[in-house]
Design a protein around this motif. Structure first.
Motif, PDB file in Angstrom:
ATOM      1  N   THR A 217       7.808   5.168  -4.555  1.00  0.00           N
ATOM      2  CA  THR A 217       7.912   3.941  -3.564  1.00  0.00           C
ATOM      3  C   THR A 217       8.701   2.702  -4.034  1.00  0.00           C
TER       4      THR A 217
ATOM      5  N   GLN B 200       0.934  -1.256  -0.125  1.00  0.00           N
ATOM      6  CA  GLN B 200      -0.091   0.108   0.057  1.00  0.00           C
ATOM      7  C   GLN B 200       0.744   1.391   0.167  1.00  0.00           C
ATOM      8  N   VAL B 201       0.468   2.272  -0.680  1.00  0.00           N
ATOM      9  CA  VAL B 201       1.216   3.535  -0.691  1.00  0.00           C
ATOM     10  C   VAL B 201      -0.037   4.684  -0.502  1.00  0.00           C
ATOM     11  N   SER B 202       0.288   5.449   0.524  1.00  0.00           N
ATOM     12  CA  SER B 202      -0.531   6.736   0.846  1.00  0.00           C
ATOM     13  C   SER B 202      -0.955   7.536  -0.551  1.00  0.00           C
TER      14      SER B 202
ATOM     15  N   SER C  73      -7.682  -0.928  -2.776  1.00  0.00           N
ATOM     16  CA  SER C  73      -7.451   0.359  -2.539  1.00  0.00           C
ATOM     17  C   SER C  73      -8.588   0.861  -1.491  1.00  0.00           C
ATOM     18  N   SER C  74      -8.373   1.820  -0.939  1.00  0.00           N
ATOM     19  CA  SER C  74      -9.452   2.665  -0.264  1.00  0.00           C
ATOM     20  C   SER C  74     -10.480   3.003  -0.828  1.00  0.00           C
TER      21      SER C  74
ATOM     22  N   ARG D 241      -7.517   3.975  -7.418  1.00  0.00           N
ATOM     23  CA  ARG D 241      -8.199   4.404  -6.155  1.00  0.00           C
ATOM     24  C   ARG D 241      -9.925   4.206  -6.376  1.00  0.00           C
TER      25      ARG D 241
ATOM     26  N   THR E 114      -5.301   4.994   0.453  1.00  0.00           N
ATOM     27  CA  THR E 114      -4.203   4.123   0.256  1.00  0.00           C
ATOM     28  C   THR E 114      -4.422   3.489  -1.142  1.00  0.00           C
TER      29      THR E 114
ATOM     30  N   ASP F  65      -1.297   8.965  -8.122  1.00  0.00           N
ATOM     31  CA  ASP F  65      -1.172   7.829  -7.556  1.00  0.00           C
ATOM     32  C   ASP F  65      -0.114   6.912  -8.432  1.00  0.00           C
TER      33      ASP F  65
END
Length: 264
Positions: free
Chosen positions: A84, A5-7, A62-63, A57, A12, A77
């Motif tokens: 990352t 996961q990346v914010s 994902s959130s 997203r 995320t 994103d």
């Protein structure tokens, strides 16, 4: 399988990485999830690439709820995933609605993006008649109806595991249809307004039988003309998702593009 996961700006983003080598980031179309690339990823890994398949997203793992689903935000994103994973340059591959996102990403941070690939992009915002608008509105509010619609985008045959994938896709869409509507909602600027800012190599891939377009070849050529330098290729006997119904042919074109980009 390890899901990372990346914010982002309000949630995320989920992604999974396979292989080693130059980085390729895959971004799916509306309503799908990273498993849309399940047949393409092993072929790219075998060709010597590190492949990150992303859940856009609001989709997949994902959130579920975001303040915006605009392609510029989705592009940001994708850049966050690239950062990352050690930074670029990465090649970004965007299917359908994500074809817009990769353009914004390439224009936003050219240092992180070595090239972009649009798979079945939409050059113009569709203008359906009132009956079609009503049907579209129903499809974009119901996971079950979206699943039925999704099936129609494979006019030349479907993968052997398509039914299982679609069941899982529909299950993951429950409570997430706002994201499906969001990634295809008209927004300004349209990706075509930013395309001339893209100086990286560009490849457009389009299925010859894509049912989303009256003339898929003409749509591919129209997409190509948006960029300073781009190439368009047609995938024979393929619908809207060539990476699913013709993964070998899609991988062959992608790998050729990736190797040519590396030599440039």
């Amino acid at each position: 399988m390890t899901v990372s996961q990346v914010s982002g700006d309000g949630g995320t983003i989920a992604y999974e990485v396979h292989g080693t080598g130059p980085l390729v980031v895959l971004s799916h179309g509306m309503g799908e999830n990273r498993a849309a690339f399940r047949h393409l990823v092993p072929l790219l890994v075998a060709a010597g690439y590190r492949v990150a398949a992303v859940d856009v997203r609001g989709h997949g793992d994902s959130s579920p709820r975001w303040p915006t689903y605009a392609p510029a935000a989705v592009g940001s994103d994708l850049l966050a995933v690239v950062r990352t994973l050690g930074g670029g340059p990465a090649t970004l591959v965007g299917s359908s609605s994500s074809g817009a996102a990769v353009v914004f990403a390439a224009a936003e941070d050219p240092a992180l993006v070595g090239g972009i690939v649009q798979v079945s992009p939409f050059v113009k915002v569709p203008g359906p008649n009132p009956l079609m608008r009503a049907a579209q509105a129903a499809v974009l509010r119901s996971p079950r109806l979206f699943g039925l619609f999704h099936r129609t985008l494979f006019p030349c045959g479907r993968p052997a595991d398509d039914s299982a994938y679609r069941r899982e896709m529909v299950a993951k869409l429950r409570g997430r249809m706002a994201a499906v509507r969001g990634v295809v909602a008209p927004v300004e600027p349209h990706w075509t307004a930013r395309a001339r800012e893209v100086r990286q190599p560009v490849l457009i891939l389009m299925g010859t039988k894509d049912p989303d377009f009256p003339d898929p070849g003409a749509e591919a050529r129209a997409a190509r003309r948006q960029f300073a330098v781009a190439e368009a290729r047609m995938i024979a006997d393929s619908g809207h998702y060539p990476h699913a119904d013709q993964p070998d042919a899609t991988a062959a074109d992608l790998v050729e593009f990736l190797r040519a980009t590396a030599r440039a």
